[in-house]
Design a protein around this motif. Structure first.
Motif, PDB file in Angstrom:
ATOM      1  N   PRO A  83       0.802  -1.228   0.000  1.00  0.00           N
ATOM      2  CA  PRO A  83       0.000   0.000   0.000  1.00  0.00           C
ATOM      3  C   PRO A  83       0.842   1.289   0.000  1.00  0.00           C
ATOM      4  CG  PRO A  83      -0.613  -1.438   1.836  1.00  0.00           C
ATOM      5  CD  PRO A  83       0.500  -2.110   1.131  1.00  0.00           C
ATOM      6  N   LEU A  84       2.032   1.260   0.608  1.00  0.00           N
ATOM      7  CA  LEU A  84       2.829   2.483   0.683  1.00  0.00           C
ATOM      8  C   LEU A  84       3.799   2.632  -0.481  1.00  0.00           C
ATOM      9  CD1 LEU A  84       3.860   2.768   4.435  1.00  0.00           C
ATOM     10  CD2 LEU A  84       1.973   3.845   3.248  1.00  0.00           C
ATOM     11  N   GLY A  85       4.116   1.533  -1.124  1.00  0.00           N
ATOM     12  CA  GLY A  85       5.094   1.605  -2.206  1.00  0.00           C
ATOM     13  C   GLY A  85       5.711   0.241  -2.419  1.00  0.00           C
ATOM     14  N   SER A 107       8.608  -2.625  -1.733  1.00  0.00           N
ATOM     15  CA  SER A 107       9.671  -3.144  -0.870  1.00  0.00           C
ATOM     16  C   SER A 107      10.591  -4.004  -1.728  1.00  0.00           C
ATOM     17  CB  SER A 107       9.088  -4.025   0.237  1.00  0.00           C
ATOM     18  OG  SER A 107       8.124  -3.321   0.965  1.00  0.00           O
ATOM     19  N   ASP A 117      12.439  -0.392   2.023  1.00  0.00           N
ATOM     20  CA  ASP A 117      11.020  -0.452   2.312  1.00  0.00           C
ATOM     21  C   ASP A 117      10.540   0.969   2.601  1.00  0.00           C
ATOM     22  OD1 ASP A 117       8.708  -2.339   3.127  1.00  0.00           O
ATOM     23  OD2 ASP A 117       8.844  -0.896   4.782  1.00  0.00           O
ATOM     24  N   PRO A 118       9.354   1.312   2.203  1.00  0.00           N
ATOM     25  CA  PRO A 118       8.876   2.682   2.442  1.00  0.00           C
ATOM     26  C   PRO A 118       8.355   2.936   3.864  1.00  0.00           C
ATOM     27  CG  PRO A 118       7.302   1.464   1.115  1.00  0.00           C
ATOM     28  CD  PRO A 118       8.453   0.553   1.336  1.00  0.00           C
ATOM     29  N   SER A 119       8.377   1.930   4.722  1.00  0.00           N
ATOM     30  CA  SER A 119       7.827   2.123   6.074  1.00  0.00           C
ATOM     31  C   SER A 119       8.606   3.192   6.839  1.00  0.00           C
ATOM     32  CB  SER A 119       7.898   0.816   6.859  1.00  0.00           C
ATOM     33  OG  SER A 119       7.318  -0.215   6.108  1.00  0.00           O
ATOM     34  N   PRO A 120       7.920   3.974   7.694  1.00  0.00           N
ATOM     35  CA  PRO A 120       8.591   5.100   8.350  1.00  0.00           C
ATOM     36  C   PRO A 120       9.695   4.686   9.327  1.00  0.00           C
ATOM     37  CG  PRO A 120       6.331   4.834   9.137  1.00  0.00           C
ATOM     38  CD  PRO A 120       6.484   3.947   7.957  1.00  0.00           C
ATOM     39  N   CYS A 162       7.237  -5.981   7.561  1.00  0.00           N
ATOM     40  CA  CYS A 162       7.087  -4.543   7.429  1.00  0.00           C
ATOM     41  C   CYS A 162       5.601  -4.267   7.538  1.00  0.00           C
ATOM     42  CB  CYS A 162       7.580  -4.055   6.072  1.00  0.00           C
ATOM     43  SG  CYS A 162       9.258  -4.532   5.713  1.00  0.00           S
ATOM     44  N   PRO A 186       3.684  -1.493   8.096  1.00  0.00           N
ATOM     45  CA  PRO A 186       3.009  -0.426   7.356  1.00  0.00           C
ATOM     46  C   PRO A 186       2.796  -0.764   5.875  1.00  0.00           C
ATOM     47  CG  PRO A 186       4.737   0.454   8.737  1.00  0.00           C
ATOM     48  CD  PRO A 186       4.885  -1.024   8.763  1.00  0.00           C
ATOM     49  N   ASN A 187       3.755  -1.456   5.298  1.00  0.00           N
ATOM     50  CA  ASN A 187       3.622  -1.786   3.879  1.00  0.00           C
ATOM     51  C   ASN A 187       3.014  -3.172   3.664  1.00  0.00           C
ATOM     52  OD1 ASN A 187       3.845  -0.842   1.275  1.00  0.00           O
ATOM     53  ND2 ASN A 187       5.832  -1.816   0.927  1.00  0.00           N
ATOM     54  N   GLN A 188       2.696  -3.862   4.765  1.00  0.00           N
ATOM     55  CA  GLN A 188       2.052  -5.188   4.723  1.00  0.00           C
ATOM     56  C   GLN A 188       2.852  -6.210   3.908  1.00  0.00           C
ATOM     57  OE1 GLN A 188      -2.059  -4.818   3.630  1.00  0.00           O
ATOM     58  NE2 GLN A 188      -2.425  -3.146   5.063  1.00  0.00           N
TER      59      GLN A 188
END
Lengths: 123, 205
Positions: free
Chosen positions: A62-64, A66, A80-83, A102, A104-106
């Protein structure tokens, strides 16, 4: 027919080396070493890849995207795009049962051996 | 094993007096179109050299024969040529065994065309470490330990040497450990078989 050619000490060496072979087989073939990586995205299995050859795999979430790298029978999440980058900082996974998630990015990577072992979460 | 002198394989002794009239006259053939043929480059050989060469030739023949046997996994080979090394070790001592074994490795690699390739270095490393192991194993009391023991110990030394070379030079990958039980089991089985064959030859003659 063969027996007269094997002396007492030879039997000793045969027994010891059979023991060594059995020991090697039991320690190296019990699935402690991982064979493949199961990559999940959004809870579904995205791909299952063998660890035998090196590659990088891009997994959308969902965020981008990985990036998962496989090298020398190890796997890691390379970017990974997770913060908070928890899964990236986890580094290389090598043993069967190790997992990097990860949230946030599932995206997750789990190493599995020849047979799945039980852990404290799943029995 | 006599210590004196350099071996024929490396010495180019210039001799005219080896008494081989036939070969000399053949070389000095007046019809020869080669300018200034040198008839006097002859190797001075001893019976010992002939013996080593003969044994190495037998070992080479076995290596060739073995090349015809299909193998389930590259690297799993019966190592039949080692039967010769085992027999030579008991009958003529360790130094002759070293000669026969190394000649077989070098000549075999020339024959198969893999001289100085990774395959050659694998054979060489395996042969060297097996010979090292045999130099210790032959001091085991002969009453209890025979060629079967020598063979098994040398076979295990062989795979450990090869695996070390493979790991540190060719494939530095932990996955190699997966193949180790296969190689170890093959070393055990073929080690016993070769040992029994060698023991049988030694007993019969």
């Amino acid at each position: 027919m063969f027996l007269p050619y094997i002396k007492v000490g030879d039997w000793l060496i045969i027994t010891l080396s059979t023991g060594l072979v059995i020991y090697l087989t039991l320690t190296l073939w019990t699935g402690e070493l991982a064979d493949k990586a199961v990559i999940r995205s959004g809870g579904k299995v995205f791909r299952e890849v063998p660890l035998s050859h090196d590659q990088t795999i891009a997994v959308p979430g969902p965020l981008g995207i990985s990036i998962i790298a496989i090298e020398h029978r190890r796997a890691r999440i390379a970017s990974d795009p997770s913060p908070r980058q928890y899964c990236v900082r986890q580094g290389w996974l090598q043993q069967a049962g190790e997992i990097a998630i990860c949230l946030p990015n599932q995206v997750s990577v789990e190493l599995v051996g020849s047979h799945k072992r039980y852990d404290s979460l799943n029995y | 094993m006599q210590e004196s002198g350099v071996r024929s394989q490396e010495s180019e002794a210039c001799t005219q007096d080896t008494g081989e009239q036939n070969s000399e006259s053949r070389i000095l053939n007046p019809e020869s179109r080669i300018p200034n043929p040198k008839p006097f480059i002859l190797l001075q050989t001893t019976d010992e050299d002939h013996h080593v060469a003969r044994m190495a030739a037998v070992a080479l023949g076995l290596t060739l024969l073995e090349g015809a046997i299909p193998s389930p996994l590259p690297g799993v080979k019966p190592g039949l040529a080692n039967i010769v090394t085992l027999i030579v070790l008991v009958r003529y001592g360790w130094r002759t065994a070293v000669w026969v074994s190394l000649l077989r490795v070098f000549a075999g690699s020339l024959l198969f065309g893999n001289f100085l390739t990774p395959g050659f270095f694998l054979s060489l490393s395996g042969a060297l470490i097996s010979l090292l192991m045999l130099s210790f194993a032959r001091h085991l009391p002969q009453r209890w330990f025979g060629p079967v023991s020598h063979s098994i110990l040398a076979a295990f030394a062989h795979i450990s040497g090869q695996m070390t070379v493979v790991y540190f030079w060719l494939i530095p990958n932990a996955g190699l450990a997966y193949l180790l039980p296969v190689f170890a089991a093959a070393a055990l089985v073929f080690g016993i078989l070769n040992g029994i064959i060698a023991a049988r030859f030694l007993k019969d003659n």
